[in-house]
Design an enzyme around this catalytic site. Structure first.
Site, PDB file in Angstrom:
ATOM      1  N   GLU A   1      -6.164   5.804  20.054  1.00 29.06           N
ATOM      2  CA  GLU A   1      -5.299   6.420  21.076  1.00 29.06           C
ATOM      3  C   GLU A   1      -4.275   5.422  21.595  1.00 29.06           C
ATOM      4  OE1 GLU A   1      -5.016   9.740  20.936  1.00 29.06           O
ATOM      5  OE2 GLU A   1      -7.117   9.917  21.496  1.00 29.06           O
ATOM      6  N   HIS A   2      -3.016   5.856  21.604  1.00 29.83           N
ATOM      7  CA  HIS A   2      -1.859   5.046  22.020  1.00 29.83           C
ATOM      8  C   HIS A   2      -1.637   3.861  21.074  1.00 29.83           C
ATOM      9  CE1 HIS A   2      -0.653   6.873  25.974  1.00 29.83           C
ATOM     10  NE2 HIS A   2      -1.784   7.497  25.732  1.00 29.83           N
ATOM     11  N   THR A   3      -2.284   3.890  19.942  1.00 29.87           N
ATOM     12  CA  THR A   3      -2.069   2.834  18.952  1.00 29.87           C
ATOM     13  C   THR A   3      -0.863   3.135  18.073  1.00 29.87           C
ATOM     14  OG1 THR A   3      -3.782   4.003  17.717  1.00 29.87           O
ATOM     15  CG2 THR A   3      -4.432   1.950  18.783  1.00 29.87           C
ATOM     16  N   ASP A   4      -0.446   4.407  18.005  1.00 28.22           N
ATOM     17  CA  ASP A   4       0.612   4.744  17.030  1.00 28.22           C
ATOM     18  C   ASP A   4       1.935   4.051  17.326  1.00 28.22           C
ATOM     19  OD1 ASP A   4       1.173   6.491  19.177  1.00 28.22           O
ATOM     20  OD2 ASP A   4       1.411   8.278  17.912  1.00 28.22           O
TER      21      ASP A   4
ATOM     22  N   SER B   1      10.271  33.578  20.256  1.00 29.90           N
ATOM     23  CA  SER B   1       8.861  33.212  20.117  1.00 29.90           C
ATOM     24  C   SER B   1       7.977  34.156  20.911  1.00 29.90           C
ATOM     25  CB  SER B   1       8.641  31.782  20.617  1.00 29.90           C
ATOM     26  OG  SER B   1       8.765  31.765  22.021  1.00 29.90           O
TER      27      SER B   1
ATOM     28  N   GLY C   1      -3.681  19.178  24.858  1.00 30.15           N
ATOM     29  CA  GLY C   1      -3.734  17.904  24.138  1.00 30.15           C
ATOM     30  C   GLY C   1      -4.018  18.099  22.658  1.00 30.15           C
ATOM     31  N   LEU C   2      -3.734  19.295  22.136  1.00 31.63           N
ATOM     32  CA  LEU C   2      -3.975  19.575  20.717  1.00 31.63           C
ATOM     33  C   LEU C   2      -2.653  19.649  19.940  1.00 31.63           C
ATOM     34  CD1 LEU C   2      -6.863  22.204  21.025  1.00 31.63           C
ATOM     35  CD2 LEU C   2      -7.025  19.732  20.734  1.00 31.63           C
TER      36      LEU C   2
ATOM     37  N   SER D   1       3.099  21.133  20.360  1.00 31.73           N
ATOM     38  CA  SER D   1       4.509  20.816  20.094  1.00 31.73           C
ATOM     39  C   SER D   1       4.692  20.284  18.670  1.00 31.73           C
ATOM     40  CB  SER D   1       5.054  19.827  21.122  1.00 31.73           C
ATOM     41  OG  SER D   1       4.201  18.733  21.263  1.00 31.73           O
TER      42      SER D   1
ATOM     43  N   ASP E   1       1.028  12.734  15.811  1.00 31.84           N
ATOM     44  CA  ASP E   1       0.765  14.175  15.859  1.00 31.84           C
ATOM     45  C   ASP E   1       1.415  14.904  14.684  1.00 31.84           C
ATOM     46  OD1 ASP E   1      -0.307  13.334  18.221  1.00 31.84           O
ATOM     47  OD2 ASP E   1       1.286  14.159  19.478  1.00 31.84           O
TER      48      ASP E   1
END
Ligand code: GLA
Length: 392
Positions: free
Chosen positions: A42-45, A76, A135-136, A139, A183
């Site tokens: 997490e937050h490593t990208d 949509s 959080g899935l 977007s 993502d």
């Protein structure tokens, strides 16, 4: 508890019907892309590090028909309006609200080589069963499905890692969220029953079999319903701390530090920056360890790594929330073998690796704990690792 039935064809039918009712003609084709869950990393990208997400069996479907002119229209299932522009008007400053995601991708394709002065216009209708704000990566599912659709319709021949960068650029420049590449990569590269081990510096990806079924485990999502936005506040502050930490340590990105560098980091950095850096450095190592454990022992053996990841995000990176901590502690107490918050933090969802027969027990325990704490009722459901974006 919501039980997902995997009824992709229902979503496809709804997308066709939605297209026809808005645009009064049939769609030519459908493309779809999934949301994602991050198993660990997490937050490593955006620190050039490692991540291990997987695509999930909840998808966004794009119904599209090209137009003979230069008009682009998007509609949509989650908004009543039809947004209409010309291809010449596609620019970040003209794109707002939900349509910034699909039209931002059309603009971003122009930045990656599409000649927007010659391509055809289009009508697009978007439908989705990826929950928004959980959080899935609802977007990224929109961005990846639209990127894949326009890549084919406009005959661009961009490969999937490049399409992931297109989605990220739309998110960074048009939506205004300084997010990384994870993502969109998960949504485009995912494979059924597997996780995507991604090196966010080289963008090399390796498919790692996950083996939940064989191990008698399920991945339970606990959506706290605490909403979060990465376009404002904490996410970008964490990113800035990481960049400052790398600068002060004399490296290009925190990826270039290892656990052995932490002693030195503790003397160079202020206390808060040190904790931010320690999270990234140890989290990168946990991703590598998780991949190794999955290969050697299978997913029943990764529980401790998930737990350690949560503690690091709670105490060092400080991106958890009381609801996420309660979800994790309660799930573990009720029989999950590992649990952590997932995604960017400050809300959203936790994951709990849970023996199949204990899913009802964990669900009941979490619901009861939330009621007792006076928190809003969370949504609990199981997800499976699914294939990435494709033409339907
Ligand atoms: C969000 C961002 C990703 C990643 C995660 C945290 O999901 O979109 O790029 O930074 O947060 O791991």
């Amino acid at each position: 508890m919501t039980l997902f039935t995997g009824a992709n064809s229902e979503l496809n039918r709804a997308a066709h019907a939605g297209f026809e009712s808005r645009f009064h003609r049939p769609a030519h084709d459908l493309w779809s892309a999934p949301g994602r869950v991050n198993l660990i990393g997490e937050h490593t990208d955006y620190n050039d590090g490692f991540v291990l997400p997987f695509a999930i069996d909840r998808r966004t479907v794009v119904a599209l028909a090209p137009r003979p002119d230069r008009i682009v229209r998007v509609a949509s299932s989650f908004a009543g309006d039809i947004v209409e522009l010309t291809l010449d008007e596609l620019a970040p400053e003209n794109l707002h609200g939900w349509s910034a995601y699909p039209l931002g991708v059309a603009w971003a394709l122009g930045q990656f080589g599409a000649d927007l002065t010659t391509v055809s216009g289009f009508d697009i209708y978007i439908d989705s069963d990826v929950p928004v704000g959980a959080g899935l990566s609802s977007s990224a599912a929109i961005e990846s499905s639209v990127a894949l659709a326009l890549n084919e319709v406009w005959d661009l021949n961009l490969d999937r890692p490049t399409l992931a960068r297109v989605g990220q650029l739309a998110e960074n420049r048009v939506v205004g969220a300084p997010t990384g590449i994870m993502d969109q990569s998960a949504s485009l590269l995912g494979q059924i029953n597997s996780a995507v081990f991604l090196d966010c510096r080289s963008l090399e990806a390796e498919i790692i079999p996950f083996g939940l079924d064989e191990a008698g485990l399920e991945l339970l999502i606990i959506d706290t319903r605490v909403s979060h936005s990465h376009a404002t506040g904490g996410y970008s502050a964490r990113r800035q701390s990481c960049e400052a930490g790398a600068r002060l340590m004399g490296v290009k990105a925190l990826r270039d530090l290892s656990v052995d560098d932490l002693d030195r980091a503790s003397t160079v950095l202020d206390e808060e920056t040190f904790r931010r850096v320690r999270h990234i450095v140890t989290e990168n190592q946990r991703v590598l360890d998780t991949v190794q454990v999955l290969r050697e022992s299978g997913c029943a053996a990764i529980g401790d790594l998930l737990d350690a990841s949560h503690v690091s995000m709670r105490d060092d990176f400080e991106i958890s929330a009381p609801e996420l901590d309660l979800a994790v502690v309660t799930a573990r107490g009720a029989g999950a073998i590992g649990a952590r918050m997932t995604g960017g933090g400050f809300g959203g969802a936790a994951i709990a690796l849970t023996p199949t027969e204990l899913v009802p027990t964990v669900t009941t325990a979490v619901l009861a704990a939330f009621t007792l704490a006076g928190f809003a009722t969370p949504d609990l459901f199981v997800v499976h690792a699914a294939d990435g974006a494709h033409r339907e």
